[in-house]
Write an enzyme that holds these catalytic residues in place. Structure first.
Site, short mmCIF file in Angstrom:
data_model
loop_
_atom_site.label_atom_id
_atom_site.label_comp_id
_atom_site.label_asym_id
_atom_site.label_seq_id
_atom_site.Cartn_x
_atom_site.Cartn_y
_atom_site.Cartn_z
N TYR A 151 0.60 4.33 -2.53
CA TYR A 151 -0.45 5.49 -2.24
C TYR A 151 -0.04 5.98 -1.10
CZ TYR A 151 -5.11 7.08 -1.74
OH TYR A 151 -6.28 8.02 -1.70
N THR B 67 -12.56 -1.60 11.67
CA THR B 67 -13.59 -0.75 11.71
C THR B 67 -13.38 0.32 10.38
OG1 THR B 67 -12.69 0.69 13.29
CG2 THR B 67 -14.25 -0.89 14.06
N ARG C 184 0.77 -1.14 0.28
CA ARG C 184 0.01 -0.04 -0.14
C ARG C 184 0.89 1.48 -0.09
NH1 ARG C 184 -5.55 -1.27 2.20
NH2 ARG C 184 -5.77 0.89 2.91
N PRO D 267 -5.51 -1.36 7.35
CA PRO D 267 -5.66 -0.90 8.80
C PRO D 267 -6.69 -1.49 9.44
CG PRO D 267 -5.45 0.90 7.17
CD PRO D 267 -5.55 -0.53 6.39
#
Length: 310
Positions: free
Chosen positions: A144, A209, A141, A273
């Site tokens: 980005y 979440t 990732r 995450p």
């Protein structure tokens, strides 16, 4: 009337921004290379007298005369930005340099669409703007995450070195009409799977979440930041602070669509995450902004859109 450039203007957020700026009486230039942007997102604006489209890649310089620049150009979903990670980094870094140089030449005000991904997999929850993040520079990732972090650095260096008028906005998860049904983001994934009667795929155990902001709320925050006092540079979080687990989101989508799809679980991707929630006190104080659309209301609008495209 201002002449406003929107890079990535045919994308999900960019198309809504172009529409908003036209409604406010501006002349709008939409710049996009159509890698992830879609002509369908902007076709209803093509006949507008004050709307212009330029096919261009921001990694190359361009000469225009504009009053404001919204720099949104960059693939934003993991499947898209991981497809060509080198180009993703170039888009964030070279694109920022080229747009900052253009702003400096035109003496224009410029806004960077940054991201909550600059916080990485956060060790502080929820995330205030003062948190510096926990980001892997070598993970899948990073193209980005690090590209956006470098773009923020460039914005503040141009601010200090050239006294450029800058605005930096950290965007948290946003959803709504004009999303690509197959962009790999969780909201689009769940809705498309539910509408097709396919299994709802949750990566991990479903406890991780996110906080979901409806697109019209996000665009209102973006325009308020651009129009804010000169001393307000950001970075400033814009997102919805109401937090939902992936399992909660899946059950809400199933309920709203009436789908009989089953929930299945898959391995969590690398560096994904586990928590993401903005602290938006700066946005409340400096912009008078906070989101107004609840998740179920926004999802219903988004589901109606997806019914017409899948």
């Amino acid at each position: 009337m201002k002449k406003v450039l929107v890079t990535g203007g045919a994308g999900f957020l960019g198309s809504h921004l172009c529409e908003k700026l036209l409604e406010e009486g501006n002349e709008v230039i939409c710049l996009d290379n159509f890698f992830t942007g879609s002509k369908k997102n902007i076709e209803h604006m093509l006949d507008h007298h004050y709307f212009e489209v330029i096919r261009h890649d921001v990694t190359y310089p361009i000469s225009l005369e504009v009053d404001e620049i919204y720099n949104l150009a960059c693939p934003a979903s993991p499947p898209h930005y991981q497809f060509d990670p080198v180009q993703t980094t170039k888009t964030s870094v070279l694109g920022a340099i080229n747009m900052l140089d253009l702003a400096n030449k035109c003496k224009a005000k410029i806004l960077q669409a940054s991201t909550s991904e600059v916080y990485g997999d956060p060790e502080v929850h929820p995330q205030p703007e003062t948190y510096r993040g926990a980001v892997s520079t070598t993970g899948i990732r990073a193209c980005y995450d690090e590209g956006k972090r470098c773009a923020e650095t460039l914005f503040f260096d141009y601010y200090r070195q050239h006294e450029l008028r800058i605005k930096v906005m950290r965007i948290f998860n946003t959803y709504g009409p004009n999303m690509d049904p197959y962009d790999g983001r969780v909201v689009s994934n769940f809705i498309v799977q539910a509408l097709k009667g396919e299994d709802i795929t949750i990566y991990g155990d479903g406890s991780q979440t996110r906080s979901f902001c409806y697109v019209s709320d996000l665009i209102n925050g973006m325009v308020r930041l651009m129009n804010s006092d000169e001393h307000i540079t950001g970075p400033i979080n814009v997102g919805n602070p109401k937090e939902f687990s992936m399992y909660e989101l899946a059950t809400i989508v199933l309920d709203l669509t009436g789908s009989k799809s089953e929930i299945v679980y898959r391995k969590l991707p690398q560096d994904d995450p586990l928590q993401r929630k903005p602290v938006i006190e700066l946005a409340k104080r400096d912009l008078g902004w906070e989101p107004s659309i609840e998740l179920k209301e926004g999802l219903l609008k988004t589901i109606e859109y997806f019914k017409s495209v899948v």
